[in-house]
Design an enzyme around this catalytic site. Structure first.
Site, PDB file in Angstrom:
ATOM      1  N   ARG A 128     -20.458  -2.914  -2.574  1.00  0.00           N
ATOM      2  CA  ARG A 128     -19.870  -3.648  -1.450  1.00  0.00           C
ATOM      3  C   ARG A 128     -20.636  -3.331  -0.169  1.00  0.00           C
ATOM      4  NH1 ARG A 128     -17.913  -5.701  -5.127  1.00  0.00           N
ATOM      5  NH2 ARG A 128     -15.731  -6.090  -5.651  1.00  0.00           N
ATOM      6  N   TYR A 164      -4.314 -14.655  -1.146  1.00  0.00           N
ATOM      7  CA  TYR A 164      -4.765 -14.108   0.145  1.00  0.00           C
ATOM      8  C   TYR A 164      -6.064 -14.782   0.585  1.00  0.00           C
ATOM      9  CZ  TYR A 164      -7.265 -11.161   3.386  1.00  0.00           C
ATOM     10  OH  TYR A 164      -8.022 -10.731   4.460  1.00  0.00           O
ATOM     11  N   PHE A 224      -5.643 -11.508  14.490  1.00  0.00           N
ATOM     12  CA  PHE A 224      -5.673 -10.576  13.357  1.00  0.00           C
ATOM     13  C   PHE A 224      -4.411 -10.691  12.504  1.00  0.00           C
ATOM     14  CE2 PHE A 224      -7.833  -8.243  16.857  1.00  0.00           C
ATOM     15  CZ  PHE A 224      -9.031  -7.912  16.247  1.00  0.00           C
ATOM     16  N   ASP A 251     -12.227  -8.541  -9.418  1.00  0.00           N
ATOM     17  CA  ASP A 251     -13.333  -7.890  -8.702  1.00  0.00           C
ATOM     18  C   ASP A 251     -14.668  -8.545  -9.045  1.00  0.00           C
ATOM     19  OD1 ASP A 251     -12.028  -5.988  -7.184  1.00  0.00           O
ATOM     20  OD2 ASP A 251     -12.236  -4.390  -8.677  1.00  0.00           O
ATOM     21  N   ASN A 298       3.431 -16.683   5.896  1.00  0.00           N
ATOM     22  CA  ASN A 298       3.118 -15.838   7.056  1.00  0.00           C
ATOM     23  C   ASN A 298       1.760 -16.212   7.657  1.00  0.00           C
ATOM     24  OD1 ASN A 298       3.927 -13.313   8.663  1.00  0.00           O
ATOM     25  ND2 ASN A 298       1.808 -12.890   8.092  1.00  0.00           N
ATOM     26  N   TYR A 318      -4.940  -2.002  11.761  1.00  0.00           N
ATOM     27  CA  TYR A 318      -6.153  -1.181  11.600  1.00  0.00           C
ATOM     28  C   TYR A 318      -7.320  -1.724  12.439  1.00  0.00           C
ATOM     29  CZ  TYR A 318     -10.249   0.639   9.020  1.00  0.00           C
ATOM     30  OH  TYR A 318     -11.448   1.192   8.662  1.00  0.00           O
ATOM     31  N   ILE A 319      -7.719  -2.952  12.183  1.00  0.00           N
ATOM     32  CA  ILE A 319      -8.892  -3.484  12.890  1.00  0.00           C
ATOM     33  C   ILE A 319      -8.536  -3.829  14.336  1.00  0.00           C
ATOM     34  CG2 ILE A 319     -10.667  -5.286  12.867  1.00  0.00           C
ATOM     35  CD1 ILE A 319     -10.208  -5.420   9.776  1.00  0.00           C
ATOM     36  N   LYS A 350      -7.190 -17.418   3.936  1.00  0.00           N
ATOM     37  CA  LYS A 350      -8.323 -17.310   4.881  1.00  0.00           C
ATOM     38  C   LYS A 350      -9.140 -18.595   4.864  1.00  0.00           C
ATOM     39  CE  LYS A 350      -7.443 -13.289   6.410  1.00  0.00           C
ATOM     40  NZ  LYS A 350      -6.967 -13.146   7.776  1.00  0.00           N
ATOM     41  N   LEU A 396      -0.930 -11.036   6.500  1.00  0.00           N
ATOM     42  CA  LEU A 396      -0.739 -10.114   5.377  1.00  0.00           C
ATOM     43  C   LEU A 396      -2.056 -10.080   4.619  1.00  0.00           C
ATOM     44  CD1 LEU A 396       2.763 -11.415   4.201  1.00  0.00           C
ATOM     45  CD2 LEU A 396       2.264  -9.477   5.718  1.00  0.00           C
ATOM     46  N   SER A 434     -12.813 -13.565   6.270  1.00  0.00           N
ATOM     47  CA  SER A 434     -13.194 -12.577   5.269  1.00  0.00           C
ATOM     48  C   SER A 434     -14.335 -13.106   4.415  1.00  0.00           C
ATOM     49  CB  SER A 434     -11.973 -12.313   4.383  1.00  0.00           C
ATOM     50  OG  SER A 434     -12.340 -11.569   3.254  1.00  0.00           O
TER      51      SER A 434
HETATM   52  P1  NAD Z   1      -3.428  -4.739   9.247  1.00  0.00           P
HETATM   53  O1  NAD Z   1      -2.353  -5.088   8.291  1.00  0.00           O
HETATM   54  O2  NAD Z   1      -3.630  -3.318   9.589  1.00  0.00           O
HETATM   55  O3  NAD Z   1      -3.237  -5.566  10.601  1.00  0.00           O
HETATM   56  C1  NAD Z   1      -2.601  -6.826  10.641  1.00  0.00           C
HETATM   57  C2  NAD Z   1      -1.550  -6.741  11.737  1.00  0.00           C
HETATM   58  O4  NAD Z   1      -0.893  -7.992  11.852  1.00  0.00           O
HETATM   59  C3  NAD Z   1      -0.482  -5.689  11.434  1.00  0.00           C
HETATM   60  O5  NAD Z   1      -0.315  -4.872  12.582  1.00  0.00           O
HETATM   61  C4  NAD Z   1       0.780  -6.509  11.163  1.00  0.00           C
HETATM   62  O6  NAD Z   1       1.936  -5.825  11.554  1.00  0.00           O
HETATM   63  C5  NAD Z   1       0.506  -7.750  11.993  1.00  0.00           C
HETATM   64  N1  NAD Z   1       1.163  -8.985  11.553  1.00  0.00           N
HETATM   65  C6  NAD Z   1       1.131  -9.571  10.322  1.00  0.00           C
HETATM   66  N2  NAD Z   1       1.847 -10.704  10.336  1.00  0.00           N
HETATM   67  C7  NAD Z   1       2.343 -10.844  11.601  1.00  0.00           C
HETATM   68  C8  NAD Z   1       3.160 -11.806  12.242  1.00  0.00           C
HETATM   69  N3  NAD Z   1       3.625 -12.875  11.580  1.00  0.00           N
HETATM   70  N4  NAD Z   1       3.465 -11.624  13.533  1.00  0.00           N
HETATM   71  C9  NAD Z   1       3.011 -10.549  14.206  1.00  0.00           C
HETATM   72  N5  NAD Z   1       2.243  -9.595  13.665  1.00  0.00           N
HETATM   73  C10 NAD Z   1       1.917  -9.749  12.373  1.00  0.00           C
HETATM   74  O7  NAD Z   1      -4.780  -5.366   8.676  1.00  0.00           O
HETATM   75  P2  NAD Z   1      -6.279  -5.188   9.192  1.00  0.00           P
HETATM   76  O8  NAD Z   1      -7.038  -4.508   8.125  1.00  0.00           O
HETATM   77  O9  NAD Z   1      -6.285  -4.660  10.567  1.00  0.00           O
HETATM   78  O10 NAD Z   1      -6.727  -6.703   9.167  1.00  0.00           O
HETATM   79  C11 NAD Z   1      -6.666  -7.512  10.327  1.00  0.00           C
HETATM   80  C12 NAD Z   1      -7.053  -8.926   9.930  1.00  0.00           C
HETATM   81  O11 NAD Z   1      -8.353  -8.914   9.367  1.00  0.00           O
HETATM   82  C13 NAD Z   1      -6.137  -9.534   8.876  1.00  0.00           C
HETATM   83  O12 NAD Z   1      -5.958 -10.900   9.171  1.00  0.00           O
HETATM   84  C14 NAD Z   1      -6.917  -9.362   7.593  1.00  0.00           C
HETATM   85  O13 NAD Z   1      -6.593 -10.350   6.646  1.00  0.00           O
HETATM   86  C15 NAD Z   1      -8.342  -9.540   8.100  1.00  0.00           C
HETATM   87  N6  NAD Z   1      -9.325  -8.884   7.231  1.00  0.00           N
HETATM   88  C16 NAD Z   1      -9.169  -7.567   6.896  1.00  0.00           C
HETATM   89  C17 NAD Z   1     -10.084  -6.950   6.064  1.00  0.00           C
HETATM   90  C18 NAD Z   1      -9.911  -5.515   5.628  1.00  0.00           C
HETATM   91  O14 NAD Z   1     -10.507  -5.126   4.625  1.00  0.00           O
HETATM   92  N7  NAD Z   1      -9.150  -4.702   6.354  1.00  0.00           N
HETATM   93  C19 NAD Z   1     -11.184  -7.673   5.591  1.00  0.00           C
HETATM   94  C20 NAD Z   1     -11.325  -9.019   5.963  1.00  0.00           C
HETATM   95  C21 NAD Z   1     -10.388  -9.612   6.791  1.00  0.00           C
HETATM   96  C1  WQD Z   2     -13.957  -1.985  -3.376  1.00  0.00           C
HETATM   97  C2  WQD Z   2     -14.447  -1.498  -4.738  1.00  0.00           C
HETATM   98  C3  WQD Z   2     -12.859  -1.770  -6.519  1.00  0.00           C
HETATM   99  C4  WQD Z   2      -9.886   1.107  -5.222  1.00  0.00           C
HETATM  100  C5  WQD Z   2     -10.881  -6.233  -0.479  1.00  0.00           C
HETATM  101  C6  WQD Z   2     -10.449  -7.665  -0.432  1.00  0.00           C
HETATM  102  C7  WQD Z   2     -11.324  -8.448   0.508  1.00  0.00           C
HETATM  103  C8  WQD Z   2     -11.373  -7.760   1.869  1.00  0.00           C
HETATM  104  C9  WQD Z   2     -11.710  -6.320   1.782  1.00  0.00           C
HETATM  105  C10 WQD Z   2      -9.704  -8.708   3.247  1.00  0.00           C
HETATM  106  C11 WQD Z   2     -14.071  -2.443  -5.886  1.00  0.00           C
HETATM  107  C12 WQD Z   2     -13.172  -0.313  -6.280  1.00  0.00           C
HETATM  108  C13 WQD Z   2     -11.018   0.314  -5.281  1.00  0.00           C
HETATM  109  C14 WQD Z   2      -9.713   2.147  -6.178  1.00  0.00           C
HETATM  110  C15 WQD Z   2     -11.811   1.539  -7.160  1.00  0.00           C
HETATM  111  N1  WQD Z   2     -10.111  -7.804   2.518  1.00  0.00           N
HETATM  112  N2  WQD Z   2     -11.967   0.527  -6.225  1.00  0.00           N
HETATM  113  N3  WQD Z   2     -10.701   2.329  -7.101  1.00  0.00           N
HETATM  114  O1  WQD Z   2     -11.877  -5.589  -3.340  1.00  0.00           O
HETATM  115  O2  WQD Z   2     -14.144  -5.408  -2.204  1.00  0.00           O
HETATM  116  O3  WQD Z   2     -12.226  -6.199  -0.930  1.00  0.00           O
HETATM  117  O4  WQD Z   2     -10.832  -5.672   0.845  1.00  0.00           O
HETATM  118  O5  WQD Z   2     -10.179  -9.760   3.488  1.00  0.00           O
HETATM  119  O6  WQD Z   2     -10.807  -9.733   0.583  1.00  0.00           O
HETATM  120  O7  WQD Z   2     -10.542  -8.205  -1.732  1.00  0.00           O
HETATM  121  O8  WQD Z   2     -12.311  -3.850  -1.531  1.00  0.00           O
HETATM  122  O9  WQD Z   2     -11.770  -1.474  -1.221  1.00  0.00           O
HETATM  123  O10 WQD Z   2     -10.272  -2.883  -2.705  1.00  0.00           O
HETATM  124  O11 WQD Z   2     -12.571  -2.312  -3.495  1.00  0.00           O
HETATM  125  O12 WQD Z   2     -12.674   1.739  -8.028  1.00  0.00           O
HETATM  126  O13 WQD Z   2      -8.709   2.865  -6.199  1.00  0.00           O
HETATM  127  O14 WQD Z   2     -13.794  -0.265  -5.019  1.00  0.00           O
HETATM  128  O15 WQD Z   2     -12.735  -2.025  -7.895  1.00  0.00           O
HETATM  129  O16 WQD Z   2     -15.120  -2.434  -6.795  1.00  0.00           O
HETATM  130  P1  WQD Z   2     -12.665  -5.302  -2.144  1.00  0.00           P
HETATM  131  P2  WQD Z   2     -11.641  -2.578  -2.202  1.00  0.00           P
END
Ligand code: NAD
Ligand code: WQD
Length: 339
Positions: A231, A149, A80, A295, A99, A11-12, A153, A83, A124
């Protein structure tokens, strides 16, 4: 600059790849597609009108990674690959530690062997832990995480800091994302979670498109203005552009620097729901449910450091986030799978 995106099909990563291509950088992606598909990269190439060097490989596979790094010779890496499902990490913690930690260690070792000295890491806001006061500022220490998780990080940040002490040529930029949401304005790339979405925005989008019946709002008795959690939601394209700035910054220096990537303004779950209803033009079925374990009532970023040092700040509004998330979901009801 030539930039390798580990986990760049996700995604990101896919949105960042597009922002980097649009800024004139060359992009290499390594992904094992455990949570993505090559279709996102194909669409990034179409949108940018330029190719991506794409490799299907596990970042933990050091021989594959070494051959990619020594063949492609990137200037910098953005890491990026990981998991990211909080609830799943409680069920299968070892898979998360294996992982996320192994991918980082292998990446660092292979970077060392091939002379790549710059890394930007997807961290994060969760590393601030359960007891930090809001808003979160980068000067605060990392705290106690509420799930495996989050600990991965926190541990990876520590690993990168230790690696930078041992190798004074290494440049590490830790980006602490808040709550990334939305999609590219074109609606061609977006968030495509597997199975039932864990996160709020994709769940709302799937209710809107008819894939889910009803949004359960986890808790309406929090000590917040409307009783639901708040948030710091940030548009994924703002986040992507933040990576471009962080890369340029990191490439010109050594040592470790940490930045929050958030907007600095929190919105509640109910505010997000209502903004989405405005974007899609119809009401969405929802119900109040029990609080979700782990939460926090509310958290948001102090976004000042990224503005001061990187010259970056988020510019897209909550309405933009919802409009673009809906545009993506409406055009792609089943995500990247053909519908
Ligand atoms: P995502 O799951 O869409 O992307 C992660 C990618 O990494 C995926 O394409 C997956 O296939 C790949 N991947 C995982 N393990 C791998 C491995 N061992 N080898 C090769 N590829 C691998 O997630 P995202 O939302 O795009 O997040 C990207 C990064 O940002 C992650 O590290 C996530 O923890 C971090 N992050 C995400 C969020 C969020 O809310 N989306 C928030 C904070 C931090
Ligand atoms: C947001 C709010 C839920 C779903 C998570 C990870 C954090 C980071 C970002 C990676 C909360 C509420 C949610 C639903 C709901 N990821 N909610 N109904 O928990 O702030 O953060 O993603 O690093 O580490 O913990 O995000 O989108 O899951 O929740 O009411 O079906 O929405 O309770 O208050 P969160 P979220």
């Amino acid at each position: 600059m030539k930039v390798l995106l580990a986990g760049g099909a996700g995604y990101i990563g896919s949105h960042t790849a597009l922002a980097l291509l649009n800024a004139g950088h060359d992009v290499i992606i390594v992904d094992n597609y455990c949570n993505s598909s090559p279709e996102s990269v194909r669409r990034v190439e179409q949108l940018a009108g330029r190719p991506v060097e794409l490799y299907e490989a596990d970042v933990r596979d050091s021989s594959a990674l070494l051959s990619i790094l020594s063949g492609s010779r990137p200037d910098s890496v953005i890491h990026f690959a990981g998991l990211k499902a909080v609830g799943e990490s409680v069920q299968v913690p070892l898979a998360y530690y294996r992982n996320n930690l192994d991918a980082t260690l292998t990446l660092l070792e292979c970077m060392g062997k091939t002379g790549v000295r710059n890394i930007v890491f997807s961290s994060s806001a969760t590393v601030y832990g359960e007891d930090a006061p809001v808003p979160y500022v980068e000067t605060m220490p990392r705290g106690r995480c509420s799930n495996p998780y989050g600990w991965t990080k926190s541990m990876i940040e520590q690993i990168l800091e230790d690696a930078a002490v041992a190798d004074s040529d290494l440049s590490v930029v830790l980006l602490r994302y808040f709550n990334p949401v939305g999609a590219h304005e074109s609606g061609r790339i977006g968030e495509d979670p597997r199975g039932i979405p864990n996160n709020l925005m994709p769940y709302i989008s799937q209710v809107a498109v008819g894939r889910r019946e009803c949004l359960n709002i986890f808790g309406n008795d929090y000590p917040t203005p409307d009783g639901t959690c708040r948030r710091d939601f940030i548009h994924v394209m703002d986040l992507a552009e933040g990576h471009a700035r962080a890369l340029e910054y990191g490439a010109g220096r050594k040592g470790v620097e940490v930045f929050n990537l958030g907007t600095g303004t929190p919105y509640s779950v109910l505010e997000m729901l209502h903004a989405f209803e405005k974007a899609c033009g119809f009401p969405l079925k929802h119900a109040f449910a029990e609080r979700r374990a782990g939460d926090l009532p509310e958290f948001w970023a102090d976004a000042g450091k990224a503005k001061r040092i990187l010259g970056w700040q988020a510019k897209r509004s909550l309405d933009d986030m919802c409009r673009d998330a809906w545009n993506w979901q409406e055009q792609n009801p089943m995500g990247y799978q053909p519908s």
